[in-house]
Structure formats: structure tokens, C-alpha cells
Write a protein that holds these residues in place. Structure first.
Motif, mmCIF file in Angstrom:
data_model
loop_
_atom_site.group_PDB
_atom_site.id
_atom_site.type_symbol
_atom_site.label_atom_id
_atom_site.label_comp_id
_atom_site.label_asym_id
_atom_site.label_seq_id
_atom_site.Cartn_x
_atom_site.Cartn_y
_atom_site.Cartn_z
ATOM 1 N N VAL A 54 6.983 33.960 -4.634
ATOM 2 C CA VAL A 54 7.331 35.366 -4.900
ATOM 3 C C VAL A 54 8.501 35.417 -5.879
ATOM 4 C CG1 VAL A 54 8.240 37.491 -3.863
ATOM 5 C CG2 VAL A 54 6.402 36.228 -2.721
ATOM 6 N N ALA A 55 9.497 34.582 -5.653
ATOM 7 C CA ALA A 55 10.644 34.514 -6.571
ATOM 8 C C ALA A 55 10.204 34.082 -7.968
ATOM 9 C CB ALA A 55 11.705 33.561 -6.029
ATOM 10 N N ALA A 56 9.150 33.266 -8.052
ATOM 11 C CA ALA A 56 8.640 32.799 -9.343
ATOM 12 C C ALA A 56 8.023 33.933 -10.155
ATOM 13 C CB ALA A 56 7.609 31.689 -9.136
ATOM 14 N N VAL A 57 7.724 35.023 -9.513
ATOM 15 C CA VAL A 57 7.238 36.226 -10.215
ATOM 16 C C VAL A 57 8.399 37.179 -10.469
ATOM 17 C CG1 VAL A 57 5.752 38.259 -10.029
ATOM 18 C CG2 VAL A 57 4.919 36.032 -9.247
ATOM 19 N N VAL A 58 9.185 37.432 -9.434
ATOM 20 C CA VAL A 58 10.230 38.463 -9.500
ATOM 21 C C VAL A 58 11.349 38.086 -10.472
ATOM 22 C CG1 VAL A 58 11.956 39.728 -8.152
ATOM 23 C CG2 VAL A 58 9.689 39.299 -7.187
ATOM 24 N N MET A 59 11.838 36.863 -10.409
ATOM 25 C CA MET A 59 12.967 36.482 -11.265
ATOM 26 C C MET A 59 12.599 36.457 -12.749
ATOM 27 S SD MET A 59 15.038 33.815 -8.858
ATOM 28 C CE MET A 59 16.555 33.865 -9.803
ATOM 29 N N PRO A 60 11.508 35.785 -13.148
ATOM 30 C CA PRO A 60 11.147 35.845 -14.567
ATOM 31 C C PRO A 60 10.878 37.270 -15.044
ATOM 32 C CG PRO A 60 10.038 34.015 -13.545
ATOM 33 C CD PRO A 60 10.678 34.819 -12.435
ATOM 34 N N VAL A 68 17.170 44.328 -14.718
ATOM 35 C CA VAL A 68 17.957 43.156 -14.334
ATOM 36 C C VAL A 68 18.185 43.121 -12.818
ATOM 37 C CG1 VAL A 68 20.292 44.116 -14.590
ATOM 38 C CG2 VAL A 68 19.856 41.702 -15.160
ATOM 39 N N ALA A 69 18.005 44.253 -12.160
ATOM 40 C CA ALA A 69 18.155 44.317 -10.696
ATOM 41 C C ALA A 69 17.144 43.427 -9.979
ATOM 42 C CB ALA A 69 18.011 45.756 -10.215
ATOM 43 N N LEU A 70 16.068 43.039 -10.676
ATOM 44 C CA LEU A 70 15.098 42.136 -10.060
ATOM 45 C C LEU A 70 15.666 40.731 -9.845
ATOM 46 C CD1 LEU A 70 11.814 43.070 -11.971
ATOM 47 C CD2 LEU A 70 12.411 43.611 -9.590
ATOM 48 N N LEU A 71 16.674 40.355 -10.622
ATOM 49 C CA LEU A 71 17.220 38.996 -10.502
ATOM 50 C C LEU A 71 17.836 38.725 -9.128
ATOM 51 C CD1 LEU A 71 18.672 38.479 -14.079
ATOM 52 C CD2 LEU A 71 16.527 37.642 -13.126
ATOM 53 N N PRO A 72 18.741 39.563 -8.637
ATOM 54 C CA PRO A 72 19.270 39.273 -7.301
ATOM 55 C C PRO A 72 18.220 39.427 -6.200
ATOM 56 C CG PRO A 72 20.229 41.299 -8.176
ATOM 57 C CD PRO A 72 19.455 40.665 -9.280
ATOM 58 N N VAL A 73 17.248 40.307 -6.391
ATOM 59 C CA VAL A 73 16.169 40.428 -5.403
ATOM 60 C C VAL A 73 15.409 39.106 -5.327
ATOM 61 C CG1 VAL A 73 13.978 41.580 -4.869
ATOM 62 C CG2 VAL A 73 15.929 42.928 -5.674
ATOM 63 N N GLY A 74 15.051 38.565 -6.488
ATOM 64 C CA GLY A 74 14.361 37.284 -6.532
ATOM 65 C C GLY A 74 15.198 36.163 -5.954
ATOM 66 N N ALA A 75 16.492 36.189 -6.229
ATOM 67 C CA ALA A 75 17.380 35.147 -5.709
ATOM 68 C C ALA A 75 17.438 35.174 -4.185
ATOM 69 C CB ALA A 75 18.780 35.298 -6.305
#
Length: 137
Positions: free
Chosen positions: A87-93, A112-119
Motif C-alpha cells: 500500500v505504501a508502494a502506491v501511496v508514497m510515490p 504532498v500530504a500522501l507522504l506521511p500517510v504512506g510512511a
């Protein structure tokens, strides 16, 4: 030898096919690097980071999928351990690429708010997998 469940085998097959999409991102980066696609330095950095995160996290995600089969986790914990990294492999990129879109962009957009969500999803996935592996009987 770890025997894969039907769900894990299907997920691994789908994820393996996503490498083609990551490859196309590499082609885009070649076009950026050769000046065929004009971008700002900010965009160049975010596009490179998005591509790198996609490749590394898909690879790690496949490893987590396999290792999750060696745990006694079940339900949501098993799902998180096996697919959290994917899931992080989709959200962070997506956070890197989407927040850098737009002609001449010098700063990230609200995507850019997707980055901490992915993290957070990434950390939750690997922590759950680690605990599952350490507590497996």
C-alpha cells in the motif's frame, strides 16, 4: 519452503506486473534527464524520489508478502503485515509525483500530504510483520 496461500500468490502476481508501470516511470525519468521533458529542480528531485520509492517498496513488499506466510498472524494484522508495504508502494510515490505536477512548480502541492500517510502505513506494516515473525510458533 514457504507455501503461498492462493491470496498471496495472486497478490504477488499482480504486484510483479506493476514493475512494467515502474519501468515506464524510468523511461519518463530518462526523458527528464535528457532535457526532453522540461522540469524544475524541485520536480526532478521529487520525480526521482517517487520512482525510487516505487521500485524499492514494491521489492520490499514482495518480500513482506512472502515472510507474512511464515507468521501465525490472522485477520487485519496478517493483511497489514503482508500488504502494508505494498500500500505504501502506491501511496508514497503518488505523493511525490502528484505533488510535483504542474508547469514550473517549485514547491509541492497539497498532494504532498500522501507522504506521511504512506510512511505511517509502511511503518505499521513492517512493525506488524516483525512482531508476527518474532512471535510465530
Amino acid at each position: 519452503m514457504i507455501e503461498l496461500t492462493e491470496a498471496a500468490r495472486t497478490t504477488a502476481g499482480i504486484v510483479a506486473l506493476t514493475v512494467v508501470a515502474i519501468e515506464s516511470g524510468g523511461y519518463f525519468l530518462v526523458r527528464v534527464g535528457t532535457g526532453k521533458v522540461p522540469v524544475t529542480e524541485f520536480q526532478r528531485g521529487f520525480y526521482r524520489a517517487g520512482h525510487a520509492h516505487a521500485g524499492v517498496l514494491v521489492t520490499l513488499g514482495l518480500v513482506c508478502l512472502l515472510l507474512g506466510e511464515a507468521t501465525t498472524l490472522d485477520g487485519y494484522a496478517r493483511w497489514l503485515a503482508q500488504t502494508g508495504v505494498l500500500v505504501a508502494a502506491v501511496v508514497m510515490p503518488a505523493g511525490f509525483f502528484l505533488s510535483a505536477l504542474g508547469r514550473g512548480r517549485e514547491r509541492p502541492s497539497p498532494w504532498v500530504a500522501l507522504l506521511p500517510v504512506g510512511a505511517v502505513v509502511l511503518a505499521a506494516g513492517v512493525a506488524t510483520l516483525g512482531i508476527g515473525l518474532l512471535t510465530a510458533s
